[in-house]
Design a protein around this motif. Sequence first.
Motif, PDB file in Angstrom:
ATOM      1  N   MET A  47      56.572  62.765  71.113  1.00 58.42           N
ATOM      2  CA  MET A  47      55.778  63.731  70.383  1.00 58.42           C
ATOM      3  C   MET A  47      54.566  63.046  69.758  1.00 58.42           C
ATOM      4  SD  MET A  47      57.118  66.264  67.418  1.00 58.42           S
ATOM      5  CE  MET A  47      56.184  66.208  65.930  1.00 58.42           C
ATOM      6  N   LYS A  48      53.394  63.645  69.922  1.00 62.18           N
ATOM      7  CA  LYS A  48      52.157  63.092  69.390  1.00 62.18           C
ATOM      8  C   LYS A  48      52.120  63.219  67.869  1.00 62.18           C
ATOM      9  CE  LYS A  48      47.181  63.683  69.692  1.00 62.18           C
ATOM     10  NZ  LYS A  48      46.758  64.335  68.489  1.00 62.18           N
ATOM     11  N   SER A  49      51.670  62.162  67.204  1.00 62.84           N
ATOM     12  CA  SER A  49      51.524  62.205  65.753  1.00 62.84           C
ATOM     13  C   SER A  49      50.398  63.150  65.386  1.00 62.84           C
ATOM     14  CB  SER A  49      51.172  60.813  65.218  1.00 62.84           C
ATOM     15  OG  SER A  49      52.187  59.905  65.482  1.00 62.84           O
ATOM     16  N   LYS A  50      50.534  63.791  64.251  1.00 64.57           N
ATOM     17  CA  LYS A  50      49.453  64.630  63.759  1.00 64.57           C
ATOM     18  C   LYS A  50      48.350  63.740  63.222  1.00 64.57           C
ATOM     19  CE  LYS A  50      51.894  68.827  62.793  1.00 64.57           C
ATOM     20  NZ  LYS A  50      52.190  69.885  61.869  1.00 64.57           N
ATOM     21  N   SER A  51      47.107  64.122  63.524  1.00 60.37           N
ATOM     22  CA  SER A  51      45.959  63.344  63.056  1.00 60.37           C
ATOM     23  C   SER A  51      45.483  63.892  61.716  1.00 60.37           C
ATOM     24  CB  SER A  51      44.832  63.400  64.080  1.00 60.37           C
ATOM     25  OG  SER A  51      44.399  64.732  64.279  1.00 60.37           O
ATOM     26  N   VAL A  52      45.129  62.969  60.822  1.00 62.45           N
ATOM     27  CA  VAL A  52      44.656  63.338  59.494  1.00 62.45           C
ATOM     28  C   VAL A  52      43.376  62.569  59.197  1.00 62.45           C
ATOM     29  CG1 VAL A  52      45.188  63.438  57.027  1.00 62.45           C
ATOM     30  CG2 VAL A  52      47.032  63.688  58.691  1.00 62.45           C
ATOM     31  N   LEU A  53      42.351  63.291  58.786  1.00 63.08           N
ATOM     32  CA  LEU A  53      41.115  62.688  58.294  1.00 63.08           C
ATOM     33  C   LEU A  53      41.212  62.658  56.776  1.00 63.08           C
ATOM     34  CD1 LEU A  53      38.214  61.637  58.605  1.00 63.08           C
ATOM     35  CD2 LEU A  53      37.456  64.042  58.684  1.00 63.08           C
ATOM     36  N   VAL A  54      41.168  61.458  56.193  1.00 65.72           N
ATOM     37  CA  VAL A  54      41.252  61.286  54.742  1.00 65.72           C
ATOM     38  C   VAL A  54      39.884  60.838  54.243  1.00 65.72           C
ATOM     39  CG1 VAL A  54      42.370  60.071  52.836  1.00 65.72           C
ATOM     40  CG2 VAL A  54      43.678  60.618  54.903  1.00 65.72           C
ATOM     41  N   VAL A  55      39.386  61.529  53.214  1.00 68.83           N
ATOM     42  CA  VAL A  55      38.051  61.235  52.694  1.00 68.83           C
ATOM     43  C   VAL A  55      38.106  61.083  51.178  1.00 68.83           C
ATOM     44  CG1 VAL A  55      35.631  61.949  52.707  1.00 68.83           C
ATOM     45  CG2 VAL A  55      37.170  62.774  54.509  1.00 68.83           C
ATOM     46  N   ASP A  56      37.691  59.907  50.705  1.00 72.25           N
ATOM     47  CA  ASP A  56      37.615  59.661  49.268  1.00 72.25           C
ATOM     48  C   ASP A  56      36.662  58.498  49.053  1.00 72.25           C
ATOM     49  OD1 ASP A  56      38.059  59.184  46.494  1.00 72.25           O
ATOM     50  OD2 ASP A  56      40.104  59.931  46.677  1.00 72.25           O
ATOM     51  N   ASP A  57      35.728  58.626  48.108  1.00 70.63           N
ATOM     52  CA  ASP A  57      34.794  57.534  47.850  1.00 70.63           C
ATOM     53  C   ASP A  57      35.397  56.455  46.967  1.00 70.63           C
ATOM     54  OD1 ASP A  57      34.755  59.090  45.568  1.00 70.63           O
ATOM     55  OD2 ASP A  57      32.576  59.181  45.410  1.00 70.63           O
ATOM     56  N   ASP A  58      36.596  56.686  46.455  1.00 71.21           N
ATOM     57  CA  ASP A  58      37.343  55.679  45.705  1.00 71.21           C
ATOM     58  C   ASP A  58      38.166  54.889  46.729  1.00 71.21           C
ATOM     59  OD1 ASP A  58      39.371  54.273  44.367  1.00 71.21           O
ATOM     60  OD2 ASP A  58      39.641  55.817  42.847  1.00 71.21           O
ATOM     61  N   GLU A  59      37.714  53.683  47.045  1.00 68.97           N
ATOM     62  CA  GLU A  59      38.336  52.875  48.097  1.00 68.97           C
ATOM     63  C   GLU A  59      39.821  52.615  47.839  1.00 68.97           C
ATOM     64  OE1 GLU A  59      36.998  51.694  50.965  1.00 68.97           O
ATOM     65  OE2 GLU A  59      34.904  52.237  50.648  1.00 68.97           O
ATOM     66  N   GLN A  60      40.186  52.417  46.580  1.00 71.06           N
ATOM     67  CA  GLN A  60      41.585  52.151  46.253  1.00 71.06           C
ATOM     68  C   GLN A  60      42.455  53.371  46.569  1.00 71.06           C
ATOM     69  OE1 GLN A  60      42.268  50.953  42.183  1.00 71.06           O
ATOM     70  NE2 GLN A  60      44.214  49.988  42.706  1.00 71.06           N
ATOM     71  N   MET A  61      42.009  54.542  46.171  1.00 72.75           N
ATOM     72  CA  MET A  61      42.759  55.770  46.444  1.00 72.75           C
ATOM     73  C   MET A  61      42.772  56.054  47.938  1.00 72.75           C
ATOM     74  SD  MET A  61      44.609  58.059  45.271  1.00 72.75           S
ATOM     75  CE  MET A  61      44.794  59.535  44.362  1.00 72.75           C
ATOM     76  N   LEU A  62      41.660  55.840  48.593  1.00 68.17           N
ATOM     77  CA  LEU A  62      41.570  56.043  50.041  1.00 68.17           C
ATOM     78  C   LEU A  62      42.606  55.186  50.765  1.00 68.17           C
ATOM     79  CD1 LEU A  62      39.968  57.337  52.434  1.00 68.17           C
ATOM     80  CD2 LEU A  62      38.502  55.312  52.358  1.00 68.17           C
ATOM     81  N   GLY A  63      42.680  53.911  50.396  1.00 72.53           N
ATOM     82  CA  GLY A  63      43.635  53.005  51.028  1.00 72.53           C
ATOM     83  C   GLY A  63      45.077  53.390  50.759  1.00 72.53           C
ATOM     84  N   LEU A  64      45.351  53.842  49.539  1.00 72.85           N
ATOM     85  CA  LEU A  64      46.706  54.238  49.183  1.00 72.85           C
ATOM     86  C   LEU A  64      47.150  55.471  49.976  1.00 72.85           C
ATOM     87  CD1 LEU A  64      49.150  53.760  47.339  1.00 72.85           C
ATOM     88  CD2 LEU A  64      48.031  55.234  45.640  1.00 72.85           C
ATOM     89  N   VAL A  65      46.304  56.491  50.025  1.00 75.39           N
ATOM     90  CA  VAL A  65      46.637  57.710  50.768  1.00 75.39           C
ATOM     91  C   VAL A  65      46.781  57.400  52.257  1.00 75.39           C
ATOM     92  CG1 VAL A  65      45.798  59.998  51.443  1.00 75.39           C
ATOM     93  CG2 VAL A  65      45.646  59.271  49.054  1.00 75.39           C
ATOM     94  N   GLU A  66      45.878  56.574  52.774  1.00 72.02           N
ATOM     95  CA  GLU A  66      45.960  56.169  54.186  1.00 72.02           C
ATOM     96  C   GLU A  66      47.300  55.489  54.463  1.00 72.02           C
ATOM     97  OE1 GLU A  66      43.394  53.563  57.421  1.00 72.02           O
ATOM     98  OE2 GLU A  66      43.175  53.107  55.289  1.00 72.02           O
ATOM     99  N   HIS A  67      47.697  54.573  53.601  1.00 67.09           N
ATOM    100  CA  HIS A  67      48.954  53.839  53.758  1.00 67.09           C
ATOM    101  C   HIS A  67      50.157  54.783  53.728  1.00 67.09           C
ATOM    102  CE1 HIS A  67      51.951  50.681  53.281  1.00 67.09           C
ATOM    103  NE2 HIS A  67      52.379  51.307  52.196  1.00 67.09           N
ATOM    104  N   TRP A  68      50.191  55.682  52.744  1.00 64.77           N
ATOM    105  CA  TRP A  68      51.305  56.619  52.625  1.00 64.77           C
ATOM    106  C   TRP A  68      51.421  57.498  53.864  1.00 64.77           C
ATOM    107  CZ3 TRP A  68      50.220  58.565  46.968  1.00 64.77           C
ATOM    108  CH2 TRP A  68      50.724  57.632  46.051  1.00 64.77           C
ATOM    109  N   LEU A  69      50.300  57.990  54.356  1.00 64.53           N
ATOM    110  CA  LEU A  69      50.336  58.880  55.518  1.00 64.53           C
ATOM    111  C   LEU A  69      50.718  58.134  56.796  1.00 64.53           C
ATOM    112  CD1 LEU A  69      47.266  61.176  54.792  1.00 64.53           C
ATOM    113  CD2 LEU A  69      49.704  61.710  54.492  1.00 64.53           C
ATOM    114  N   GLU A  70      50.199  56.929  56.967  1.00 68.21           N
ATOM    115  CA  GLU A  70      50.578  56.136  58.144  1.00 68.21           C
ATOM    116  C   GLU A  70      52.070  55.819  58.119  1.00 68.21           C
ATOM    117  OE1 GLU A  70      46.426  53.880  59.366  1.00 68.21           O
ATOM    118  OE2 GLU A  70      47.838  52.821  58.067  1.00 68.21           O
ATOM    119  N   ASP A  71      52.591  55.461  56.952  1.00 64.78           N
ATOM    120  CA  ASP A  71      54.024  55.182  56.822  1.00 64.78           C
ATOM    121  C   ASP A  71      54.880  56.408  57.153  1.00 64.78           C
ATOM    122  OD1 ASP A  71      53.726  52.538  56.176  1.00 64.78           O
ATOM    123  OD2 ASP A  71      54.321  52.746  54.082  1.00 64.78           O
ATOM    124  N   ALA A  72      54.303  57.596  56.936  1.00 68.67           N
ATOM    125  CA  ALA A  72      55.025  58.839  57.222  1.00 68.67           C
ATOM    126  C   ALA A  72      54.853  59.278  58.686  1.00 68.67           C
ATOM    127  CB  ALA A  72      54.545  59.950  56.293  1.00 68.67           C
ATOM    128  N   GLY A  73      54.115  58.469  59.472  1.00 63.92           N
ATOM    129  CA  GLY A  73      53.986  58.752  60.896  1.00 63.92           C
ATOM    130  C   GLY A  73      52.726  59.474  61.326  1.00 63.92           C
TER     131      GLY A  73
END
Length: 124
Positions: free
Chosen positions: A1-27
């Motif tokens: 099954m193909k993973s769902k793609s998510v575009l994450v946008v935030d100008d706060d690099e720390q928050m961007l990285g955290l959300v990216e990490h959480w979503l990647e860990d969730a598949g």
Amino acid sequence: MKSKSVLVVDDDEQMLGLVEHWLEDAGYEVVACSRFETARDYLVAHPPDALVTDVRLGAYNGLQLALRASRTAPGTAVLVMSAYDDVVSRRDAAAFGGRFVLKPFDRESLLNELSEASSTSVAV
């Protein structure tokens, strides 16, 4: 099954990285952008299954991305996040078919809100 793609946008690099990490860990397959223009161009060229965007993006507004997603890729799940609990932003996010989440939030809250946004979007 193909993973769902998510575009994450935030100008706060720390928050961007955290959300990216959480979503990647969730598949999820994640593309992270810290600039509105980059995100706008990506959204048009490669419509994602979901858009997770901050409201305030420098001179721009993440709600503009939500509007573009609703017009160019109907069915894209939209999650709008903000550190400010603003009634107008909540209303506008809902008008574009999205959900609003107040920062700070934890991993489980993010995943639950994204799941809800995905279940209420038409084509995801």
